[in-house]
Design an enzyme around this catalytic site. Structure first.
Site, PDB file in Angstrom:
ATOM      1  N   HIS A   1      42.553  70.603  30.292  1.00 60.41           N
ATOM      2  CA  HIS A   1      42.384  71.391  31.457  1.00 60.41           C
ATOM      3  C   HIS A   1      43.371  71.770  32.212  1.00 60.41           C
ATOM      4  CE1 HIS A   1      41.158  72.261  35.511  1.00 60.41           C
ATOM      5  NE2 HIS A   1      40.085  72.595  35.296  1.00 60.41           N
TER       6      HIS A   1
ATOM      7  N   LYS B   1      42.399  79.094  29.100  1.00 64.94           N
ATOM      8  CA  LYS B   1      43.254  78.684  30.345  1.00 64.94           C
ATOM      9  C   LYS B   1      44.757  79.047  29.864  1.00 64.94           C
ATOM     10  CE  LYS B   1      40.698  75.737  32.765  1.00 64.94           C
ATOM     11  NZ  LYS B   1      40.283  76.344  34.447  1.00 64.94           N
TER      12      LYS B   1
ATOM     13  N   GLU C   1      30.978  72.826  27.652  1.00 63.97           N
ATOM     14  CA  GLU C   1      32.277  73.544  27.913  1.00 63.97           C
ATOM     15  C   GLU C   1      33.436  72.859  27.913  1.00 63.97           C
ATOM     16  OE1 GLU C   1      34.956  74.717  31.708  1.00 63.97           O
ATOM     17  OE2 GLU C   1      34.177  72.735  30.950  1.00 63.97           O
TER      18      GLU C   1
ATOM     19  N   ASP D   1      38.076  73.301  27.976  1.00 59.16           N
ATOM     20  CA  ASP D   1      39.060  74.236  28.351  1.00 59.16           C
ATOM     21  C   ASP D   1      40.260  74.151  27.311  1.00 59.16           C
ATOM     22  OD1 ASP D   1      38.186  74.295  31.458  1.00 59.16           O
ATOM     23  OD2 ASP D   1      38.190  72.298  30.894  1.00 59.16           O
TER      24      ASP D   1
ATOM     25  N   HIS E   1      30.128  69.367  31.190  1.00 61.70           N
ATOM     26  CA  HIS E   1      31.453  70.146  31.836  1.00 61.70           C
ATOM     27  C   HIS E   1      32.421  69.202  31.277  1.00 61.70           C
ATOM     28  CE1 HIS E   1      34.370  70.407  35.510  1.00 61.70           C
ATOM     29  NE2 HIS E   1      34.261  71.589  34.722  1.00 61.70           N
ATOM     30  N   ARG E   2      33.439  69.670  30.549  1.00 59.22           N
ATOM     31  CA  ARG E   2      34.790  69.104  29.857  1.00 59.22           C
ATOM     32  C   ARG E   2      33.816  68.033  28.744  1.00 59.22           C
ATOM     33  NH1 ARG E   2      38.591  68.626  34.970  1.00 59.22           N
ATOM     34  NH2 ARG E   2      38.063  70.651  35.980  1.00 59.22           N
TER      35      ARG E   2
ATOM     36  N   ASP F   1      28.720  67.111  34.928  1.00 62.39           N
ATOM     37  CA  ASP F   1      29.519  65.843  34.479  1.00 62.39           C
ATOM     38  C   ASP F   1      28.557  64.807  33.803  1.00 62.39           C
ATOM     39  OD1 ASP F   1      31.820  67.181  35.413  1.00 62.39           O
ATOM     40  OD2 ASP F   1      31.838  66.008  37.421  1.00 62.39           O
TER      41      ASP F   1
ATOM     42  N   GLU G   1      36.481  78.004  27.750  1.00 60.75           N
ATOM     43  CA  GLU G   1      37.173  78.561  28.904  1.00 60.75           C
ATOM     44  C   GLU G   1      38.685  78.698  28.774  1.00 60.75           C
ATOM     45  OE1 GLU G   1      36.766  76.479  32.750  1.00 60.75           O
ATOM     46  OE2 GLU G   1      38.421  77.903  33.583  1.00 60.75           O
TER      47      GLU G   1
HETATM   48  O1  G3P Z   1      33.688  76.664  33.369  1.00 62.67           O
HETATM   49  C1  G3P Z   1      33.336  76.108  34.538  1.00 62.67           C
HETATM   50  C2  G3P Z   1      34.312  75.176  35.177  1.00 62.67           C
HETATM   51  O2  G3P Z   1      34.886  74.157  34.219  1.00 62.67           O
HETATM   52  C3  G3P Z   1      35.373  76.017  35.860  1.00 62.67           C
HETATM   53  O3  G3P Z   1      36.342  75.383  36.532  1.00 62.67           O
HETATM   54  O4  G3P Z   1      38.474  74.034  36.743  1.00 62.67           O
HETATM   55  O5  G3P Z   1      36.475  72.808  35.837  1.00 62.67           O
HETATM   56  O6  G3P Z   1      37.683  74.802  34.565  1.00 62.67           O
HETATM   57  P1  G3P Z   1      37.274  74.174  35.873  1.00 62.67           P
HETATM   58 MG    MG Z   2      36.468  74.704  32.708  1.00 64.84          MG
END
Ligand code: G3P
Ligand code: MG
Length: 239
Positions: free
Chosen positions: A51, A105, A37, A39, A10-11, A222, A103
């Site tokens: 993000h 944004k 992943e 953003d 995640h990120r 994470d 992702e």
């Molecule tokens: O893509 C999964 C998750 O990253 C979605 O929420 O706010 O962390 O971008 P967020």
């Molecule tokens: Mg995300």
């Protein structure tokens, strides 16, 4: 029989390194994440990996991300001396060692992302190793309109009354649910429709086990090493 739980950093690996930086992405891969992943916003003609719509939380800048020049964004410290990377830099850095979940944004992000994906596929990336996701489902339709070969993932927070039907209508590859809203009924319905189910953000070992038991296909975490260890049946503790 279902495959093993996919580990999606995640990120990057934001539990260890500044989120959405090349350092974080490298850490995720080194800890065993098979996907990463990130953003992405489109700012001043460039796809930048960050993000928030504001700069304060993750950089030494201030104000709205989308109101800055690209040069200014490049001058900022995104943590530990890391820069805000461009999406192209991320593609180059990952270089096929992991799948990339982009992702979307902000607004106006879809078209430049789809153009860049086409270029990257021409340079050796495979469509199977790229997944575009968004909470903005209109943009996911736009992705399919621009290039039907690009896989999409529908992000939601909540349990829709007709379960995964909306994601099937969108032509998605996967549906990405919050851990706060997930149950076996939804997972089974998604699978019947041929959709993968990925859940965010799953950090606690008990929750990783729970997701496996629900038949989830992958988790955003994470801490990629926790997913790797849990899959291997190793008892782990937080921290
Ligand atoms: O893509 C999964 C998750 O990253 C979605 O929420 O706010 O962390 O971008 P967020
Ligand atoms: Mg995300």
């Amino acid at each position: 029989m279902r495959g093993e739980l996919l580990c999606i950093g995640h990120r990057g690996a934001m539990g260890h390194e500044p989120e959405n930086t090349l350092l974080s992405i490298e850490k995720a891969i080194s800890l065993g994440a098979s996907w990463v992943e990130i953003d992405v916003y489109f700012v001043d003609g460039h796809l930048v990996v960050i993000h928030d719509n504001r700069l304060e939380r993750t950089t030494d800048g201030t104000g709205y991300t989308c109101e800055k020049t690209f040069g200014h964004l490049c001058s900022l410290n995104a943590g530990k001396g890391q820069k805000i990377p461009t999406l192209e830099e991320v593609f180059t850095s990952v270089n096929g060692r992991a799948g990339l979940n982009i992702e979307l944004k902000g607004s106006q992000t879809t078209e430049p992302v789809i153009s860049l994906i086409k270029e990257q596929v021409e340079q050796g990336w495979s469509y199977e190793n790229i997944l575009v996701s968004s909470f903005n489902h209109r943009e996911l339709l736009n992705v399919k309109r621009l290039n039907p070969k690009v896989r999409t993932g529908a992000l939601i927070v909540g349990l829709p009354i007709d379960n995964a039907a909306f994601a099937e209508r969108l032509g998605c590859y996967s549906v990405h649910l919050s851990i706060d809203f997930i149950d076996k009924v939804f997972v089974d319905d998604a699978h019947k429709r041929g959709l993968k189910v990925f859940v965010f953000t799953v950090n606690e070992p008990e929750d990783i086990v729970l997701m496996e038991s629900l038949g989830v296909d992958g988790v955003f975490t994470d801490y990629p090493e926790r997913v790797v260890k849990t899959r291997a049946g190793v008892t782990i503790y937080r921290g």
